[in-house]
Enzyme design. Sequence first.
Site, PDB file in Angstrom:
ATOM      1  N   CYS A   1      84.794  50.681  46.832  1.00 23.53           N
ATOM      2  CA  CYS A   1      85.150  50.172  45.506  1.00 23.53           C
ATOM      3  C   CYS A   1      83.924  50.137  44.575  1.00 23.53           C
ATOM      4  CB  CYS A   1      85.846  48.818  45.625  1.00 23.53           C
ATOM      5  SG  CYS A   1      86.768  48.398  44.123  1.00 23.53           S
TER       6      CYS A   1
ATOM      7  N   ARG B   1      91.636  46.441  41.244  1.00 22.96           N
ATOM      8  CA  ARG B   1      90.909  46.970  40.066  1.00 22.96           C
ATOM      9  C   ARG B   1      90.137  48.221  40.471  1.00 22.96           C
ATOM     10  NH1 ARG B   1      87.233  42.658  37.271  1.00 22.96           N
ATOM     11  NH2 ARG B   1      86.773  44.481  35.989  1.00 22.96           N
TER      12      ARG B   1
ATOM     13  N   HIS C   1      89.692  49.059  49.650  1.00 24.46           N
ATOM     14  CA  HIS C   1      88.989  48.068  50.492  1.00 24.46           C
ATOM     15  C   HIS C   1      89.461  48.121  51.955  1.00 24.46           C
ATOM     16  CE1 HIS C   1      86.969  45.600  47.346  1.00 24.46           C
ATOM     17  NE2 HIS C   1      87.928  46.083  46.592  1.00 24.46           N
TER      18      HIS C   1
ATOM     19  N   GLU D   1      88.113  46.974  54.450  1.00 21.14           N
ATOM     20  CA  GLU D   1      87.713  45.757  55.176  1.00 21.14           C
ATOM     21  C   GLU D   1      88.724  44.621  55.012  1.00 21.14           C
ATOM     22  OE1 GLU D   1      86.188  45.168  51.007  1.00 21.14           O
ATOM     23  OE2 GLU D   1      86.524  46.857  52.354  1.00 21.14           O
TER      24      GLU D   1
END
Length: 250
Positions: free
Chosen positions: A97, A184, A229, A231
Amino acid sequence: ARPQTLGIMALQGAFEEHEAMFKQLPQEMVERLKIVQVRKSEELDGCDALVIPGGESTTMKIIAGTDEFMKVLKAYVHGGPGADGLERKPRPVWGTCAGCILLSDDVVNAVSAGQDSETQSAKRCKYGDPVGGLDVATCRNFFGRQANSFEAEIASAAAVAGEAADATEARKRAFDGFPAVFIRAPAILRTGGKARPVARVQHPSRGKDFEDGVLVAAESDRILVTTFHPELVSDSRIHRYFVERFVLRA
């Protein structure tokens, strides 16, 4: 052989989640890693590979700018003197990101529907240039603001000419059907040079301009970027991919 020191930049963002994911990998892989959190430029010197987590790329640059950090991080990615002044070769890095934005050679602010990315002017951030390193153009907040965050399964990108079969297979294993979380999120508008497409997502509102899907992961031999993401879900395949294809090969 000594374990590879895998640093996770811990200035802000989801660094603890990344660490937890690496620790979920098979025991024999974890034993070959020494995972450390990195907050100071001199700590970069000791890392064999680095993860730059999601967060806010501008905030990261402001925090990092307080101590030589950005200069040493650039040298880490491109090769050059560390905090101790010793010259080092470029080392493997994965940016998620905001980390993807930092590692992109070109960053644009917005793309109008149907407009070719080449016509967009690069965003110049007042806190200095991105670190760069991967020949991609990335668009910030491509899918919209926080309210437009979404989750979707992604698909691995098609094989590129001359690619080894094991590389295509590894990418499929890691990325096909991965439940990606986009917050985002940026998107990758083009790849050039040694950058290769890795994964795409079909998105209802942006799909008409990108019939093969929007590019959301790319790599070179040393750099991996994901606009989502990995994670934040319980699937550790992409963390394993980074360790096998980048960290343990370094």
